[in-house]
Design a protein around this motif. Structure first.
Motif, PDB file in Angstrom:
ATOM      1  N   HIS A  39     -11.441   0.791   8.893  1.00 42.08           N
ATOM      2  CA  HIS A  39     -11.915  -0.143   9.845  1.00 42.08           C
ATOM      3  C   HIS A  39     -13.203  -0.852   8.861  1.00 42.08           C
ATOM      4  CE1 HIS A  39      -9.871   2.725  12.434  1.00 42.08           C
ATOM      5  NE2 HIS A  39      -9.681   1.712  13.221  1.00 42.08           N
ATOM      6  N   PHE A  40     -13.292  -2.005   9.522  1.00 42.72           N
ATOM      7  CA  PHE A  40     -14.290  -2.970   8.902  1.00 42.72           C
ATOM      8  C   PHE A  40     -14.907  -3.620   9.953  1.00 42.72           C
ATOM      9  CE2 PHE A  40     -11.020  -2.696   5.552  1.00 42.72           C
ATOM     10  CZ  PHE A  40     -11.835  -2.343   4.502  1.00 42.72           C
ATOM     11  N   SER A  41     -16.287  -3.478   9.917  1.00 44.97           N
ATOM     12  CA  SER A  41     -17.183  -4.296  11.132  1.00 44.97           C
ATOM     13  C   SER A  41     -17.533  -5.655  10.587  1.00 44.97           C
ATOM     14  CB  SER A  41     -18.299  -3.472  11.151  1.00 44.97           C
ATOM     15  OG  SER A  41     -19.342  -3.019  10.158  1.00 44.97           O
ATOM     16  N   LYS A  42     -17.575  -6.073   9.221  1.00 44.83           N
ATOM     17  CA  LYS A  42     -17.957  -7.302   8.920  1.00 44.83           C
ATOM     18  C   LYS A  42     -16.969  -8.005   7.754  1.00 44.83           C
ATOM     19  CE  LYS A  42     -22.973  -6.209   9.116  1.00 44.83           C
ATOM     20  NZ  LYS A  42     -24.213  -6.174   8.326  1.00 44.83           N
ATOM     21  N   PRO A  43     -16.628  -9.268   7.942  1.00 46.94           N
ATOM     22  CA  PRO A  43     -15.825  -9.860   6.989  1.00 46.94           C
ATOM     23  C   PRO A  43     -16.720  -9.802   5.546  1.00 46.94           C
ATOM     24  CG  PRO A  43     -17.047 -11.444   8.574  1.00 46.94           C
ATOM     25  CD  PRO A  43     -17.301 -10.309   8.994  1.00 46.94           C
ATOM     26  N   GLY A  44     -15.772 -10.128   4.748  1.00 46.22           N
ATOM     27  CA  GLY A  44     -16.331 -10.269   3.419  1.00 46.22           C
ATOM     28  C   GLY A  44     -15.419  -9.824   2.287  1.00 46.22           C
ATOM     29  N   MET A  45     -16.119  -9.563   0.952  1.00 44.45           N
ATOM     30  CA  MET A  45     -15.524  -8.979  -0.054  1.00 44.45           C
ATOM     31  C   MET A  45     -15.817  -7.416  -0.233  1.00 44.45           C
ATOM     32  SD  MET A  45     -13.610 -11.557  -1.074  1.00 44.45           S
ATOM     33  CE  MET A  45     -13.023 -10.977  -2.449  1.00 44.45           C
ATOM     34  N   TYR A  46     -14.737  -6.782  -0.454  1.00 41.71           N
ATOM     35  CA  TYR A  46     -15.220  -5.334  -0.359  1.00 41.71           C
ATOM     36  C   TYR A  46     -14.504  -4.687  -1.781  1.00 41.71           C
ATOM     37  CZ  TYR A  46     -16.568  -5.104   4.322  1.00 41.71           C
ATOM     38  OH  TYR A  46     -17.261  -5.331   5.471  1.00 41.71           O
ATOM     39  N   LYS A  47     -15.067  -3.680  -2.326  1.00 40.50           N
ATOM     40  CA  LYS A  47     -14.317  -2.841  -3.577  1.00 40.50           C
ATOM     41  C   LYS A  47     -13.973  -1.545  -3.082  1.00 40.50           C
ATOM     42  CE  LYS A  47     -14.622  -2.375  -8.671  1.00 40.50           C
ATOM     43  NZ  LYS A  47     -15.408  -2.795  -9.800  1.00 40.50           N
ATOM     44  N   ILE A  48     -12.634  -1.355  -3.641  1.00 42.20           N
ATOM     45  CA  ILE A  48     -12.192   0.047  -3.145  1.00 42.20           C
ATOM     46  C   ILE A  48     -11.867   0.714  -4.387  1.00 42.20           C
ATOM     47  CG2 ILE A  48      -9.683   0.812  -2.449  1.00 42.20           C
ATOM     48  CD1 ILE A  48      -9.252  -1.691  -0.979  1.00 42.20           C
ATOM     49  N   TRP A  49     -12.334   1.942  -4.210  1.00 44.49           N
ATOM     50  CA  TRP A  49     -11.707   2.854  -5.420  1.00 44.49           C
ATOM     51  C   TRP A  49     -10.833   4.047  -4.886  1.00 44.49           C
ATOM     52  CZ3 TRP A  49     -16.784   1.135  -4.813  1.00 44.49           C
ATOM     53  CH2 TRP A  49     -17.328   0.302  -6.090  1.00 44.49           C
ATOM     54  N   ALA A  50      -9.700   4.028  -5.339  1.00 50.27           N
ATOM     55  CA  ALA A  50      -8.872   4.860  -5.009  1.00 50.27           C
ATOM     56  C   ALA A  50      -8.759   6.120  -5.933  1.00 50.27           C
ATOM     57  CB  ALA A  50      -7.387   4.129  -4.794  1.00 50.27           C
ATOM     58  N   GLU A  51      -8.771   7.424  -5.426  1.00 49.80           N
ATOM     59  CA  GLU A  51      -8.760   8.328  -6.251  1.00 49.80           C
ATOM     60  C   GLU A  51      -7.451   9.323  -6.056  1.00 49.80           C
ATOM     61  OE1 GLU A  51     -12.455  10.596  -5.418  1.00 49.80           O
ATOM     62  OE2 GLU A  51     -13.664   9.021  -5.911  1.00 49.80           O
ATOM     63  N   PHE A  52      -6.591   9.356  -7.287  1.00 51.06           N
ATOM     64  CA  PHE A  52      -5.682  10.088  -7.099  1.00 51.06           C
ATOM     65  C   PHE A  52      -5.313  11.076  -8.343  1.00 51.06           C
ATOM     66  CE2 PHE A  52      -4.237   6.237  -4.943  1.00 51.06           C
ATOM     67  CZ  PHE A  52      -3.671   6.651  -3.944  1.00 51.06           C
ATOM     68  N   LYS A  53      -5.044  12.490  -7.988  1.00 46.59           N
ATOM     69  CA  LYS A  53      -4.943  13.667  -8.978  1.00 46.59           C
ATOM     70  C   LYS A  53      -3.834  13.753  -9.581  1.00 46.59           C
ATOM     71  CE  LYS A  53      -6.675  18.315  -9.762  1.00 46.59           C
ATOM     72  NZ  LYS A  53      -5.697  18.904 -10.058  1.00 46.59           N
ATOM     73  N   PHE A  54      -3.656  13.521 -10.781  1.00 44.65           N
ATOM     74  CA  PHE A  54      -2.073  13.866 -11.488  1.00 44.65           C
ATOM     75  C   PHE A  54      -2.720  14.861 -12.520  1.00 44.65           C
ATOM     76  CE2 PHE A  54      -2.147   9.428 -10.347  1.00 44.65           C
ATOM     77  CZ  PHE A  54      -0.854   9.363  -9.383  1.00 44.65           C
ATOM     78  N   GLY A  55      -1.961  16.080 -12.215  1.00 43.26           N
ATOM     79  CA  GLY A  55      -2.169  17.242 -13.268  1.00 43.26           C
ATOM     80  C   GLY A  55      -3.707  17.806 -13.308  1.00 43.26           C
ATOM     81  N   ASP A  56      -4.415  17.439 -14.376  1.00 40.91           N
ATOM     82  CA  ASP A  56      -5.735  17.946 -14.432  1.00 40.91           C
ATOM     83  C   ASP A  56      -6.667  16.728 -14.248  1.00 40.91           C
ATOM     84  OD1 ASP A  56      -5.111  20.594 -14.770  1.00 40.91           O
ATOM     85  OD2 ASP A  56      -5.029  20.455 -17.282  1.00 40.91           O
ATOM     86  N   ASN A  57      -6.179  15.453 -14.193  1.00 41.20           N
ATOM     87  CA  ASN A  57      -6.892  14.353 -14.210  1.00 41.20           C
ATOM     88  C   ASN A  57      -7.137  13.906 -12.693  1.00 41.20           C
ATOM     89  OD1 ASN A  57      -7.441  14.287 -17.025  1.00 41.20           O
ATOM     90  ND2 ASN A  57      -5.245  13.490 -17.290  1.00 41.20           N
ATOM     91  N   VAL A  58      -8.223  13.362 -12.468  1.00 40.11           N
ATOM     92  CA  VAL A  58      -8.546  12.599 -11.161  1.00 40.11           C
ATOM     93  C   VAL A  58      -8.811  11.319 -11.917  1.00 40.11           C
ATOM     94  CG1 VAL A  58      -9.913  12.103  -9.378  1.00 40.11           C
ATOM     95  CG2 VAL A  58      -9.657  14.652  -9.977  1.00 40.11           C
TER      96      VAL A  58
END
Length: 223
Positions: free
Chosen positions: A193-212
């Motif tokens: 949910h966003f309370s204000k308009p504008g530009m945002y940066k997303i960091w998506a974290e996924f773990k594959f094996g030993d690496n995040v």
């Protein structure tokens, strides 16, 4: 686990009962927590940790998601060598029986200051350590539930901190932190949910094996 109860949108403004203070010395970050009476709050475990500590540089180029541990009552620490510059630290906690609002803690390392930047939309597919993730096109509107769906191209992520992935979102001005989790435990769709308009940066974290792996995306939120 009911994931809906563990989404921390943090976009509503409440009066916080907990004060946070962040310092840095020779590669070590120290976080002090206290309530309005100077007493350290008790913390609830959320996604397997007492504290999720997010620190980003002012230009949103450097990003770290750490889990400081309590060294003494009310004091948490984690080792992280940082380059000189200006950072914003977000302390994601759930104090017991106390209201809490995440606000950025500014941290200046050295004298060279890091300027904030204007974000521009970029590609929706990112690759890291040989694993590719695509964020589906989304029409993000203020005040509406925004579903962020990540395609991991046939490779199911391994469980990480009690979920199939984690998504951290910070606004262009590095003031607002939005931490959301999967809509359910077996999906890589996240509700935000966003309370204000504008530009945002997303960091998506996924773990594959030993690496995040961390995948950065830019999202425009409209009125």
């Amino acid at each position: 686990m009911d994931y809906s109860k563990h989404d921390h949108h943090h976009d509503h403004r409440i009066e916080s009962d907990v004060r946070t203070h962040v310092t840095y010395n020779n590669g070590k970050i120290l976080i002090k927590l206290e309530d309005n009476k100077g007493i350290p709050p008790e913390l609830t475990i959320q996604h397997e940790k007492e504290m999720h500590f997010i620190i980003v540089s002012n230009d949103l180029e450097e990003y770290y998601h750490l889990h400081p541990v309590e060294e003494q009552k009310g004091y948490y620490a984690v080792n992280l060598p940082l380059n000189n510059g200006t950072y914003q630290a977000f302390i994601d906690i759930v104090p017991k029986n106390k209201a809490y609002q995440i606000t950025p803690n500014s941290l200046q390392i050295g004298t060279a200051k890091t300027s904030k930047v204007k974000l521009e939309e970029d590609t929706w597919t990112k690759e890291h350590n040989g694993k590719t993730v695509t964020l589906s096109s989304v029409d993000a509107i203020v005040g509406e539930e925004v579903s962020l769906t990540f395609d991991t191209h046939g490779e199911k992520p391994d469980p990480y901190l009690g979920a199939l992935g984690h998504v951290i979102i910070v606004d262009e001005d590095v003031k607002q932190h939005i931490h959301v989790h999967p809509a359910s435990e077996d999906t890589t769709t996240f509700n935000a949910h966003f309370s204000k308009p504008g530009m945002y940066k997303i960091w998506a974290e996924f773990k594959f094996g030993d690496n995040v792996n961390v995948y950065p995306f830019i999202l425009k939120v409209k009125k």
